[in-house]
Scaffold this active site. Structure first.
Site, PDB file in Angstrom:
ATOM      1  N   GLY A 188       0.814  -1.210   0.000  1.00  0.00           N
ATOM      2  CA  GLY A 188       0.000   0.000   0.000  1.00  0.00           C
ATOM      3  C   GLY A 188       0.848   1.261   0.000  1.00  0.00           C
ATOM      4  O   GLY A 188       1.861   1.342   0.705  1.00  0.00           O
ATOM      5  N   GLY A 236      -0.653   4.366   0.544  1.00  0.00           N
ATOM      6  CA  GLY A 236      -1.422   5.415   1.203  1.00  0.00           C
ATOM      7  C   GLY A 236      -0.646   5.997   2.366  1.00  0.00           C
ATOM      8  O   GLY A 236       0.574   5.829   2.485  1.00  0.00           O
ATOM      9  N   PHE A 237      -1.351   6.677   3.259  1.00  0.00           N
ATOM     10  CA  PHE A 237      -0.688   7.320   4.385  1.00  0.00           C
ATOM     11  C   PHE A 237       0.064   6.310   5.246  1.00  0.00           C
ATOM     12  O   PHE A 237       1.215   6.540   5.635  1.00  0.00           O
ATOM     13  CB  PHE A 237      -1.707   8.073   5.241  1.00  0.00           C
ATOM     14  CG  PHE A 237      -2.184   9.352   4.614  1.00  0.00           C
ATOM     15  CD1 PHE A 237      -1.362  10.466   4.569  1.00  0.00           C
ATOM     16  CD2 PHE A 237      -3.455   9.447   4.081  1.00  0.00           C
ATOM     17  CE1 PHE A 237      -1.784  11.649   3.995  1.00  0.00           C
ATOM     18  CE2 PHE A 237      -3.895  10.624   3.499  1.00  0.00           C
ATOM     19  CZ  PHE A 237      -3.067  11.729   3.451  1.00  0.00           C
ATOM     20  N   GLY A 238      -0.565   5.175   5.556  1.00  0.00           N
ATOM     21  CA  GLY A 238       0.084   4.183   6.399  1.00  0.00           C
ATOM     22  C   GLY A 238       1.327   3.611   5.762  1.00  0.00           C
ATOM     23  O   GLY A 238       2.395   3.546   6.372  1.00  0.00           O
ATOM     24  N   VAL A 265      -1.599  -7.073  -4.955  1.00  0.00           N
ATOM     25  CA  VAL A 265      -1.359  -8.247  -4.115  1.00  0.00           C
ATOM     26  C   VAL A 265      -2.556  -9.196  -4.174  1.00  0.00           C
ATOM     27  O   VAL A 265      -3.689  -8.817  -3.876  1.00  0.00           O
ATOM     28  CB  VAL A 265      -1.075  -7.826  -2.661  1.00  0.00           C
ATOM     29  CG1 VAL A 265      -0.956  -9.053  -1.763  1.00  0.00           C
ATOM     30  CG2 VAL A 265       0.199  -6.993  -2.593  1.00  0.00           C
ATOM     31  N   GLU A 279     -18.352  18.078   2.635  1.00  0.00           N
ATOM     32  CA  GLU A 279     -17.452  18.870   1.799  1.00  0.00           C
ATOM     33  C   GLU A 279     -17.875  18.841   0.335  1.00  0.00           C
ATOM     34  O   GLU A 279     -17.828  19.856  -0.369  1.00  0.00           O
ATOM     35  CB  GLU A 279     -16.017  18.365   1.986  1.00  0.00           C
ATOM     36  CG  GLU A 279     -15.482  18.689   3.371  1.00  0.00           C
ATOM     37  CD  GLU A 279     -14.155  18.035   3.695  1.00  0.00           C
ATOM     38  OE1 GLU A 279     -13.450  18.546   4.579  1.00  0.00           O
ATOM     39  OE2 GLU A 279     -13.816  17.009   3.081  1.00  0.00           O
ATOM     40  N   ASP A 312      -6.528   2.034   7.817  1.00  0.00           N
ATOM     41  CA  ASP A 312      -7.965   1.796   7.744  1.00  0.00           C
ATOM     42  C   ASP A 312      -8.353   0.328   7.761  1.00  0.00           C
ATOM     43  O   ASP A 312      -9.512   0.000   8.028  1.00  0.00           O
ATOM     44  CB  ASP A 312      -8.538   2.431   6.465  1.00  0.00           C
ATOM     45  CG  ASP A 312      -8.483   3.945   6.494  1.00  0.00           C
ATOM     46  OD1 ASP A 312      -8.282   4.498   7.587  1.00  0.00           O
ATOM     47  OD2 ASP A 312      -8.634   4.570   5.427  1.00  0.00           O
TER      48      ASP A 312
END
Length: 458
Positions: A18, A20-22, A86, A184, A322
């Site tokens: 991944g 993303g942020f993590g 994956v 938003e 997440d």
């Protein structure tokens, strides 16, 4: 499908799934000579997901919020970035199997960080996605941009031809989900129709567009508390947005959707453009991990990890962000960033022979949502901000976490055009943005496997 195995290096091998942020912040925290890091991701970019709605509504370009991961990590010599979806994880063999353009590769690991994130959830009604796209990927945002701006264009054509009966349907926009993303998006649709497009059409009045925000829950921004929730509803109403709570979507098609109230009463809303901003489900890899480790999954499919973020019986495997259930930790960027850094720190301690098993402690840095230009809400502990102060804080925080100086400068320029003027810099739309993904789905997996993208044999 051809298969190969990556050679084994001499350093401690860490595979990160991944970007993303993590995954990104875990990889950056592993910048040490003792380890070699391989990042596997389905896309070649790191996505700043909180600003996807600004791509969808024409404020920002996709490149500003999605820098190439390879560029971000170019200065980190121990990190290798590879494109791969994956397909399997073998905890016993300590291998990860990924495919890329028809090529299957097996990656051995000594430590594994799974940060595959979460996908949109239509609560068991995945067929809704065809008519109500989610807000999780660049493809989602570009498709929505085409649908949103296309709706105004088609309404103008219909009105010019005297087909006024379809104009109302084309100018009705429904956002499902009253969390931060939904609020938003609804706010930006109001800004777009009332402000940006106000003087650009001759046969329709964009300001007459009907914008509806739906949620089956009892409150808007429920996690922010009753005071900020009520303030948000008032601000949305001032913008001309219809807020309907306790309204469950039970059917969606090309021309509208059916909403059911708590008393069982159903109503059909005619709308050509629907945005799905309700619900998330963890990446399917959590099921693979749970079956092999015995870990439990929660209702959203998140895997229940140990207090130090490892899987039961597998101290070398971490699930972060997440896709991991971490108690009361919210599914926001900070949760992913902090858990990714914690996992990286544990791996480095293990490699250096230091004690591991430290409990992950989440530091709540607050929650915020922007409603429209100069309007936002923010909550951090007992501190609650609204209006311009919250909006200024929102700008500062989001600008800080956008990766790269160039992206930050570009974002500031786009925000200046949109917030202090009337324009939006990214309004180019094509029919392909709306239809390409649907066409690929209709063609099916066989087309994807046998297309011209299949690489030549060695």
């Amino acid at each position: 499908m051809e298969s190969s195995t990556v050679p084994t290096p001499s350093t401690h091998r860490v595979v990160v799934i991944g970007s993303g942020f993590g995954g990104l912040f875990a990889t950056k925290a592993l910048d040490a000579p003792e380890v070699g890091v391989t990042m596997l991701a389905r896309t070649s970019h790191h996505l700043f997901q909180p600003l996807l709605y600004q791509v969808a509504t024409g404020i920002l370009s996709e490149g500003v919020i999605a820098p190439t991961t390879r560029d971000v990590l170019a200065g980190q010599k121990n990190a290798t970035v590879l494109l791969g979806d994956v397909q399997a994880i073998d905890l016993a063999a300590r291998t990860v199997t990924a495919t890329s353009v028809g090529q299957e590769t097996v990656y051995p690991y000594d430590s594994l960080i799974v940060a595959a994130g979460a996908d949109q959830s239509w609560f068991g009604n995945d067929h809704f996605a065809e008519f109500a796209p989610g807000m999780k990927t660049i493809d989602d945002a570009l498709e929505l941009r085409g649908r949103i701006y296309g709706a105004f264009e088609m309404a103008e054509v219909a009105a010019a031809a005297g087909r006024t009966g379809v104009v109302e349907q084309l100018l009705t926009f429904v956002v499902v989900g009253a969390g931060p993303t939904g609020v938003e998006m609804a706010g930006q649709l109001a800004e777009l129709s009332r402000r940006t497009l106000a003087k650009e059409f001759r046969h329709i009045d964009p300001g007459s567009a009907r914008i509806i925000l739906l949620d089956a829950a009892d409150a808007v921004l429920g996690s922010f508390g009753p005071d900020l929730s009520e303030r948000t509803v008032r601000d949305l109403t001032k913008l001309g947005i219809e807020v309907r709570l306790g309204a469950k979507v039970v059917d969606v098609d090309a021309e509208g959707l059916v909403v059911e109230d708590r008393d069982g009463t159903q109503e059909r809303i005619a709308s050509s453009t629907k945005v799905w901003a309700a619900g998330v489900q963890a990446n399917p890899l959590t099921r693979t991990l749970a079956e092999q480790s015995g870990a439990e999954l929660d209702r959203a499919g998140r895997i229940k990890v140990n207090p130090d973020m490892t899987l039961p019986g597998h101290p070398e495997v971490y699930a972060v962000g997440d896709m991991a259930w971490m108690g009361e930790v919210p599914g926001v960027a900070q949760g992913a960033i902090q858990s990714g850094r914690h996992a990286a720190g544990q791996i480095l301690r293990r490699v250096r022979g230091e004690e591991t098993g430290q409990v992950f402690r989440y530091v709540d840095k607050g929650s915020m949502a922007t409603i429209s230009r100069f309007r936002a809400v923010m909550k951090r502990g007992n501190l609650e901000l609204t209006g311009y102060p919250a909006w200024a804080a929102w700008l500062a925080v989001h600008l800080f976490y956008i990766i790269g100086f160039k992206s930050q400068v570009q974002t500031l320029m786009h925000w200046a055009v949109s917030f202090f003027g009337r324009g939006r810099s990214e309004r180019t739309v094509t029919e392909q943005q709306v239809l390409a993904r649907l066409a690929l789905e209709y063609l099916g997996e066989d087309f994807l496997r046998t297309s011209l993208r299949t690489p030549p044999r060695d």
